[in-house]
Design a protein around this motif. Structure first.
Motif, short mmCIF file in Angstrom:
data_model
loop_
_atom_site.label_atom_id
_atom_site.label_comp_id
_atom_site.label_asym_id
_atom_site.label_seq_id
_atom_site.Cartn_x
_atom_site.Cartn_y
_atom_site.Cartn_z
N TRP A 1 2.36 1.76 -3.30
CA TRP A 1 1.40 2.40 -4.21
C TRP A 1 1.45 3.92 -4.07
CZ3 TRP A 1 -1.82 2.65 -8.15
CH2 TRP A 1 -2.82 3.63 -8.14
N CYS A 2 1.57 4.40 -2.84
CA CYS A 2 1.65 5.84 -2.61
C CYS A 2 2.88 6.43 -3.29
CB CYS A 2 1.68 6.14 -1.12
SG CYS A 2 0.17 5.70 -0.24
N VAL B 1 -5.32 8.86 2.00
CA VAL B 1 -6.01 7.92 2.90
C VAL B 1 -5.07 6.78 3.29
CG1 VAL B 1 -7.89 6.27 3.10
CG2 VAL B 1 -8.29 8.48 2.00
N ILE B 2 -4.39 6.23 2.30
CA ILE B 2 -3.59 5.02 2.52
C ILE B 2 -2.35 5.30 3.37
CG2 ILE B 2 -2.14 3.30 1.36
CD1 ILE B 2 -4.13 3.39 -0.96
N ALA C 1 0.82 -1.21 0.00
CA ALA C 1 0.00 0.00 0.00
C ALA C 1 0.86 1.27 0.00
CB ALA C 1 -0.93 0.00 1.21
N LEU D 1 -7.59 12.36 -7.91
CA LEU D 1 -8.06 11.05 -7.44
C LEU D 1 -6.90 10.23 -6.87
CD1 LEU D 1 -10.55 10.09 -10.31
CD2 LEU D 1 -11.06 11.12 -8.09
N LEU D 2 -5.75 10.26 -7.55
CA LEU D 2 -4.60 9.49 -7.08
C LEU D 2 -4.11 10.00 -5.73
CD1 LEU D 2 -2.63 9.12 -10.44
CD2 LEU D 2 -3.78 7.30 -9.17
N SER E 1 -6.28 8.93 -2.87
CA SER E 1 -6.01 7.57 -2.41
C SER E 1 -4.78 7.55 -1.51
CB SER E 1 -5.83 6.63 -3.60
OG SER E 1 -4.63 6.93 -4.32
#
Length: 301
Positions: free
Chosen positions: A190-191, A241-242, A187, A234-235, A238
């Protein structure tokens, strides 16, 4: 022999309000790094960064003044208005960073152990570093797009925000490499991918605008930038939050700074910096998306 053109020298380059601001930038920049190099001194990565900022900004400013004074900028394959606007915004961000870092790490009230002369030189350098920031921010204020004015894209709010977004991303990358432990979870990786993708695309947008090549693209550049900005929002949402969940939730990380964490080498500190600037960049992209609905690109200025 008859002259077939206008005057060879552009005196407005040094007599207009923007020209005067650039002359002050050159003066303050030269004074700052001269004071530091002569007696103030610098060390470590922080001091090297500050010296790089002052010398780099000085060199580019001299280049801009020389090109505009001699009309040589018309011979360059650049969108000159976009280039100068982008540099002014970048120099503003870099100079304010150096103006904060140098006194924070090198200026002290007392004379011991560096001596009063060195202390005075460092204080003077800090003052001129602050004046340098004011000079660059003045240029940004003078050259920014006004309502209804046809101007370069990089002089608009959306264009200036692109520079700030890239600069904030660089701060995030700096914190990532400072033992942030982002590789522990998929996760958080991904960030990092989000930060990297948005940074690269933002730099590409700036590069196309500065080089004036947007009209040569086979796809509508203006619409593509707006779509990309929406995707970046949008990215970053995410990542916003992550990243905090996997760094500060007790199940995955630590909600509080560990007591035994060394200052300057604590992963928790880097994670906190990344979280803060993730929200900063999210806000910048939201503002960019809002302003991008109200502008039109001009690629040839």
């Amino acid at each position: 022999m008859e002259s077939t053109g206008g005057p060879y020298l552009n005196t407005a380059a040094v007599t207009s309000p923007v020209g005067i601001a650039r002359l002050l930038q050159m003066t303050f920049g030269c004074t700052t790094f001269s004071l530091v190099a002569h007696q103030g001194g610098f060390s470590a990565a922080y001091g090297t960064f500050c010296m790089f900022v002052w010398t780099f900004c000085f060199a580019i400013t001299v280049f801009i003044i020389a090109c505009e004074f001699t009309h040589l900028h018309s011979c360059l394959s650049l969108s000159w208005g976009n280039f100068t606007a982008a540099f002014a915004m970048l120099a503003t961000l870099m100079s304010i960073t150096a103006a904060v870092i140098y006194p924070l790490y090198f200026v002290q009230v007392g004379c011991y152990p560096i001596g009063c002369e060195v202390r005075d030189f460092r204080i003077a350098a800090s003052v001129f570093a602050g004046l340098l920031f004011v000079a660059y921010s003045t240029e940004v204020f003078l050259t920014r797009a006004k309502p209804g004015q046809v101007t370069s894209y990089m002089a608009t709010i959306s264009g200036l925000l692109k520079i700030v977004q890239a600069f904030v991303a660089c701060i995030i990358f700096g914190a990532l490499v400072n033992d942030s432990q982002y590789g522990k979870y998929v996760a958080t990786q991904w960030c990092v991918a989000v930060y990297s993708f948005c940074f690269v695309v933002t730099v590409v947008v700036v590069a196309f605008s500065v080089t004036g090549k947007t009209a040569l693209l086979w796809f509508p550049f203006e619409r593509s930038v707006v779509i990309y900005t929406f995707g970046a929002v949008l990215l970053y949402m995410s990542a916003a939050v992550i990243w905090p969940v996997f760094c500060f939730d007790s199940k995955y990380g630590s909600p509080r700074r560990p007591d035994l964490c060394a200052k300057g080498k604590c992963p928790w500190d880097s994670q906190l910096v990344i979280a803060i600037f993730t929200y900063v960049n999210l806000l910048l992209y939201v503002l960019d998306l809002a302003y991008s609905q109200r502008i039109r690109f001009v690629s040839h200025l």
